[in-house]
Motif scaffolding. Sequence first.
Motif, PDB file in Angstrom:
ATOM      1  N   ASP A 116       0.849  -1.194   0.000  1.00 42.81           N
ATOM      2  CA  ASP A 116       0.000   0.000   0.000  1.00 42.81           C
ATOM      3  C   ASP A 116       0.883   1.242   0.000  1.00 42.81           C
ATOM      4  O   ASP A 116       1.761   1.391   0.858  1.00 42.81           O
ATOM      5  N   GLU A 117       0.651   2.160  -0.939  1.00 37.17           N
ATOM      6  CA  GLU A 117       1.519   3.341  -1.050  1.00 37.17           C
ATOM      7  C   GLU A 117       1.447   4.243   0.179  1.00 37.17           C
ATOM      8  O   GLU A 117       2.365   4.997   0.459  1.00 37.17           O
ATOM      9  N   ARG A 118       0.372   4.133   0.971  1.00 36.94           N
ATOM     10  CA  ARG A 118       0.278   4.920   2.210  1.00 36.94           C
ATOM     11  C   ARG A 118       1.288   4.460   3.260  1.00 36.94           C
ATOM     12  O   ARG A 118       1.642   5.230   4.162  1.00 36.94           O
ATOM     13  N   PHE A 119       1.762   3.211   3.121  1.00 37.47           N
ATOM     14  CA  PHE A 119       2.608   2.617   4.152  1.00 37.47           C
ATOM     15  C   PHE A 119       3.929   2.085   3.600  1.00 37.47           C
ATOM     16  O   PHE A 119       4.653   1.357   4.278  1.00 37.47           O
ATOM     17  N   ALA A 120       4.276   2.448   2.371  1.00 38.05           N
ATOM     18  CA  ALA A 120       5.436   1.849   1.700  1.00 38.05           C
ATOM     19  C   ALA A 120       6.756   2.219   2.357  1.00 38.05           C
ATOM     20  O   ALA A 120       7.698   1.428   2.362  1.00 38.05           O
ATOM     21  N   THR A 121       6.855   3.424   2.894  1.00 43.43           N
ATOM     22  CA  THR A 121       8.096   3.860   3.532  1.00 43.43           C
ATOM     23  C   THR A 121       7.801   4.291   4.972  1.00 43.43           C
ATOM     24  O   THR A 121       6.648   4.582   5.325  1.00 43.43           O
ATOM     25  N   ASN A 122       8.841   4.351   5.779  1.00 39.63           N
ATOM     26  CA  ASN A 122       8.650   4.761   7.167  1.00 39.63           C
ATOM     27  C   ASN A 122       8.051   6.161   7.233  1.00 39.63           C
ATOM     28  O   ASN A 122       7.176   6.435   8.058  1.00 39.63           O
ATOM     29  N   ALA A 157       3.377   9.392   8.775  1.00 39.41           N
ATOM     30  CA  ALA A 157       2.357  10.367   8.381  1.00 39.41           C
ATOM     31  C   ALA A 157       0.949   9.778   8.459  1.00 39.41           C
ATOM     32  O   ALA A 157      -0.024  10.496   8.730  1.00 39.41           O
ATOM     33  N   ASN A 158       0.834   8.477   8.222  1.00 41.25           N
ATOM     34  CA  ASN A 158      -0.477   7.812   8.226  1.00 41.25           C
ATOM     35  C   ASN A 158      -0.587   6.837   9.400  1.00 41.25           C
ATOM     36  O   ASN A 158      -1.241   5.795   9.305  1.00 41.25           O
ATOM     37  N   ARG A 159       0.012   7.225  10.501  1.00 41.22           N
ATOM     38  CA  ARG A 159       0.082   6.362  11.676  1.00 41.22           C
ATOM     39  C   ARG A 159      -1.305   5.891  12.142  1.00 41.22           C
ATOM     40  O   ARG A 159      -1.516   4.708  12.429  1.00 41.22           O
ATOM     41  N   VAL A 160      -2.256   6.805  12.250  1.00 42.20           N
ATOM     42  CA  VAL A 160      -3.565   6.465  12.809  1.00 42.20           C
ATOM     43  C   VAL A 160      -4.248   5.386  11.970  1.00 42.20           C
ATOM     44  O   VAL A 160      -4.788   4.402  12.501  1.00 42.20           O
ATOM     45  N   GLU A 161      -4.234   5.552  10.656  1.00 38.50           N
ATOM     46  CA  GLU A 161      -4.866   4.565   9.773  1.00 38.50           C
ATOM     47  C   GLU A 161      -4.166   3.212   9.856  1.00 38.50           C
ATOM     48  O   GLU A 161      -4.815   2.158   9.927  1.00 38.50           O
ATOM     49  N   LEU A 162      -2.823   3.234   9.877  1.00 40.67           N
ATOM     50  CA  LEU A 162      -2.076   1.982   9.903  1.00 40.67           C
ATOM     51  C   LEU A 162      -2.317   1.223  11.199  1.00 40.67           C
ATOM     52  O   LEU A 162      -2.590   0.013  11.188  1.00 40.67           O
TER      53      LEU A 162
END
Length: 391
Positions: A283-289, A294-299
């Motif tokens: 998923d591009e939202r989680f591809a890199t640290n 940046a998308n901590r809450v969703e992850l």
Amino acid sequence: MPGPLSHLRILDLSRVLAGPWSTQFFADLGAEVIKVERPGLGDDTRGWGPPFVVDPDPEAGEAGMAAYFTCANRGKKSVAIDFTTPEGAAKVRELAATADVVVENFKRGGLVKYGLDYEALRAVKPDLVYCSITGFGQDGPYADRAGYDFMIQGMGGLMSITGQPDGEPGAEPLKVGVAVVDLFTGMYAASGVLAALSHRDRTGEGQHIDVALLDVQVAMLANQAANFLASGKAPGRLGNAHPNICPYQAFATADGHLILAVGNDQQFRRFCEVAGAPELGADERFATNRQRVANRVELVALLRPLLAARPRGWWIGTLEEAGVPCGPINSIADVFADPQVVARGLKVEGTLEDGTPVAMVANPLKFSATPLGPWGVPPTLGQHDTEILGE
């Protein structure tokens, strides 16, 4: 075999934790550490119990020994001297004349009236290394204030980043479960003393070392301070999460909590494979640290049900095999039963002068040429009066 610092004599005028933690380090490494204590009472921490290794007996005038005292005073020699009297102060000056180092943690200027400050003692021992540990240092607007670990954790910013975030159950600033400012200060002091001794050995010149709890607390903010200085944005409380890495926090499993410590993108993708959710790794939202932070809450919301579906033991075994860092949250009882802790010899035992057994935590340093031990035990109050003062 003599320890690596067996050539040194340390005069310990400190009490409670930061100073004694520093001087215990020298005792562990073989130095002779002479601890000066108040007659009849001793170091404050002798009475900081229960639990007690030796119960106090006020009627007999025996100070006893709380377990707290044993954590920071093993291997030292205790002499009971009232240096508020001219005779007692003269005895301490005699001891200082034979010492390489003096460590004290009285308020700024508190030892001047007894002739035990740096300027007075350097007159009798010009190459003396003298370390003063205070709450706020030898100068500045707070220099005359007393400082204690708990209040310094608050003043120095540590509690502002420790605890659940606002809006979560139990949200409030929290202190760390051990007195980390005192402990860090003790180790900074020990490092400073070793550096000053190196300078003395090259030049013959002693010096005064000024170590402050608040300074140490600010210094140990580490990446949190760097984050603020770079961004101008003060970090807040994140509970068990990490401000710069994600996922790097505690998660509930089917039967207990697990610490998941994903440190890079490859580890995250391997975790997703183990968790049966390889699509999250792609998923591009989680591809890199950077994207995961940046998308901590969703992850985290997506990971929680995955981790809760299986027991902790399964996760630890499977993730370790896949090379994904993780671990349990152990109680202190679990820690001392852990096979790695046992194998490293971190619990050691000794016997006090009266035959009372005492268990201690070993110094974690491992030397190949000058191995540490056997471990000394904490002294009873005034145990070494005859040996030391008889000199």
